[in-house]
Design an enzyme around this catalytic site. Structure first.
Site, PDB file in Angstrom:
ATOM      1  N   ASP A 177      74.748  47.829  28.273  1.00  0.00           N
ATOM      2  CA  ASP A 177      74.906  46.442  27.860  1.00  0.00           C
ATOM      3  C   ASP A 177      75.803  46.296  26.641  1.00  0.00           C
ATOM      4  OD1 ASP A 177      74.618  43.754  27.574  1.00  0.00           O
ATOM      5  OD2 ASP A 177      72.610  43.842  26.704  1.00  0.00           O
ATOM      6  N   ASP A 213      80.915  41.423  28.668  1.00  0.00           N
ATOM      7  CA  ASP A 213      79.511  41.818  28.719  1.00  0.00           C
ATOM      8  C   ASP A 213      79.213  42.582  30.005  1.00  0.00           C
ATOM      9  OD1 ASP A 213      76.823  42.121  28.508  1.00  0.00           O
ATOM     10  OD2 ASP A 213      76.355  39.997  28.284  1.00  0.00           O
TER      11      ASP A 213
END
Ligand SMILES: *[C@@H]1O[C@H](CO)[C@@H](O)[C@H](O)[C@H]1NC(C)=O
Ligand SMILES: *[C@@H]1O[C@H](CO)[C@@H](O)[C@H](O)[C@H]1NC(C)=O
Ligand SMILES: *[C@@H]1O[C@H](CO)[C@@H](O)[C@H](O)[C@H]1NC(C)=O
Ligand SMILES: *[C@@H]1O[C@H](CO)[C@@H](O)[C@H](O)[C@H]1NC(C)=O
Ligand SMILES: *[C@@H]1O[C@H](CO)[C@@H](O)[C@H](O)[C@H]1NC(C)=O
Length: 420
Positions: free
Chosen positions: A88, A295
């Site tokens: 992440d 992201d």
């Protein structure tokens, strides 16, 4: 005593691909995942890592695609055990589910047990390390307890601890370093049973990248995400430190933009071309620096509503087929979806993403994702009435992407990640 619940200002989007249902909770958000195909064959030049003769020991972790997320493998503890966490770039904390578990979601692999590791140690709440964690507070036992929330509503609670992490390097040697991580004893959210936690790769001081950087002296890494739907047994790589630079022919790069929030990797998106038609990010032609961030935890690309509306209208215009109507398939909501595969040859345009100084090409395999059999949906969505967007993991697939906080640039190289 319960720590302060803190919702990080970044966006976590839960993208659930189970039961043939795409459920996009773009309300507040954190993370998800997706992929695709190379346009340029020169990307098949995979000699990059070997070519890096100056750094034969580049630490690397394996990463595989699973249900819209990308699972990264790290070894922790002594003796070492495998942890598969969601990679992440939109958050910092590294955490995994730990026994004893007050409340954990089901996971297939055994949970990390601190008592079985000789190198595990709790971080005391008086220590500087506990203060670095912005949610760290003192438990009655004087431990550093944390609560870390994501915009999707997922929350992990536990204690901050130190553990030995082991990663293999390009030369086959193993490298170890001390990592501060969250031993999560109470974790809730939209996780599946393969996801043992989250590996934060953001720009903040708690992230794996920053902690590795202080050991190896370089705050850079690169990743190659496999396309959505790739066999989870196939792995590609995340590389850390010097030697992980993305170089060679066909590399384009764009400046990283510094903002108050150090976690996200902000870049500037000027517009997106659909085939030959340019659609500007802002109708006025002006954009503010750092209007997007990359992201790996969010599957679709999320765009400000006004931009998205203009973009999707152009995409639809260039596809000579009728989309599925909401009343025909309520599960799909208002997404732009078709019942026929959208492919390059006869029915779909290439999208060119114009980052500042870097044009990145997306084929229909990046932009049309099959949430269920025989249905293909546009992998970009409206983020509502806000000025910022998220460049999600569908669009990042099959690009070797370098995040370099030394040169403050993000670089892209079209790459077949399955051959990496
Ligand atoms: C676990 O977390 C949930 C949600 O964050 C909270 O409601 C619950 O009280 C916690 N349970 C324990 C035992 O701490
Ligand atoms: C976890 O797995 C157990 C055994 O397979 C099952 O009984 C339980 O309902 C599962 N819990 C959740 C929250 O899915
Ligand atoms: C790694 O790269 C940085 C920035 O390019 C440089 O300052 C540093 O000396 C390098 N470290 C090593 C160990 O080569
Ligand atoms: C692969 O990349 C290297 C470094 O950029 C270059 O020197 C070499 O010619 C390339 N090989 C092929 C087959 O394109
Ligand atoms: C577009 O630009 C205008 C004026 O420069 C600004 O007020 C607005 O917030 C911008 N919109 C987006 C989506 O960036």
């Amino acid at each position: 005593m319960v720590g302060i619940v803190m919702f990080h200002p970044r966006f976590l989007v839960a993208f659930i691909l189970s039961n043939y249902l795409v459920c996009l909770l773009a309300t507040a958000a954190r993370n998800g995942g997706f992929t695709f195909e190379l346009i340029r064959q020169d990307s098949l030049n995979t000699s990059f890592y070997n070519a890096n003769k100056y750094y034969p020991n580049v630490p690397q972790s394996q990463i595989s695609a699973y249900k819209g997320h990308h699972l990264m493998k790290v070894l922790i503890g002594t003796p070492p055990v495998h942890i598969y966490g969601i990679a992440d770039t939109g958050s910092d904390l590294v955490w995994t589910q730990c026994v004893p578990c007050d409340g954990c979601y089901n996971q297939t692999n055994p949970m990390f047990d601190p008592q079985k590791s000789s190198t595990y140690s709790d971080i005391s709440c008086q220590s500087e390390q506990c203060h670095l964690i912005d949610t760290g507070t003192c438990s009655p036992q004087n431990l550093c307890s944390y609560t870390y929330g994501y915009g999707s509503g997922s929350i992990t609670q536990g204690v901050m601890a130190k553990e030995k992490v082991t990663i293999t390097s390009t030369s086959g040697k193993t490298v170890s370093f001390d990592l501060s991580f969250g031993c999560g004893h109470n974790n809730t959210g939209t996780f599946n049973d393969q996801e043992m936690g989250i590996i934060g790769l953001g720009g903040g001081s708690d992230s794996l990248v920053s902690q590795l950087g202080s050991t190896f002296g370089s705050k850079r890494f690169s990743q190659c995400l496999l396309p959505f739907g790739t066999d989870p047994n196939i792995a590609s790589k995340v590389s850390f430190g010097n030697g992980s630079e993305v170089v060679g022919s066909g590399v384009v790069s764009t400046p990283l933009v510094t903002k108050e929030d150090k976690t996200p990797y902000f870049v500037t998106l000027e517009g997106i071309s659909v085939g030959q038609t340019y659609v500007p990010f802002n109708f006025s032609g002006k954009v503010s620096k750092g209007n997007m961030f990359l992201d790996s935890g969010t599957p679709p690309t999320l765009l400000p509503e006004n931009f998205y509306d203009r973009l999707v209208a152009e995409v639809q215009k260039q596809i000579p087929m009728n989309p599925i109507q909401v009343q025909d398939d309520a599960d799909l909501g208002t997404q732009l979806c078709y019942r026929t595969e959208i492919n390059l040859h006869d029915n779909a345009p290439i999208l060119t993403v114009h980052f500042e100084g870097a044009d990145v090409l997306l084929t229909p395999r990046h932009t049309f994702i099959p949430p269920k059999d025989g249905v293909y949906c546009f992998g970009m969505q409206s983020f509502g009435n806000i000025d910022i967007g998220i460049y999600g993991n569908f669009a990042q697939a099959n690009y070797l992407i370098g995040f370099d906080r030394e040169t403050m640039r993000v670089s892209f190289k079209s790459t077949d990640c399955s051959k990496q």
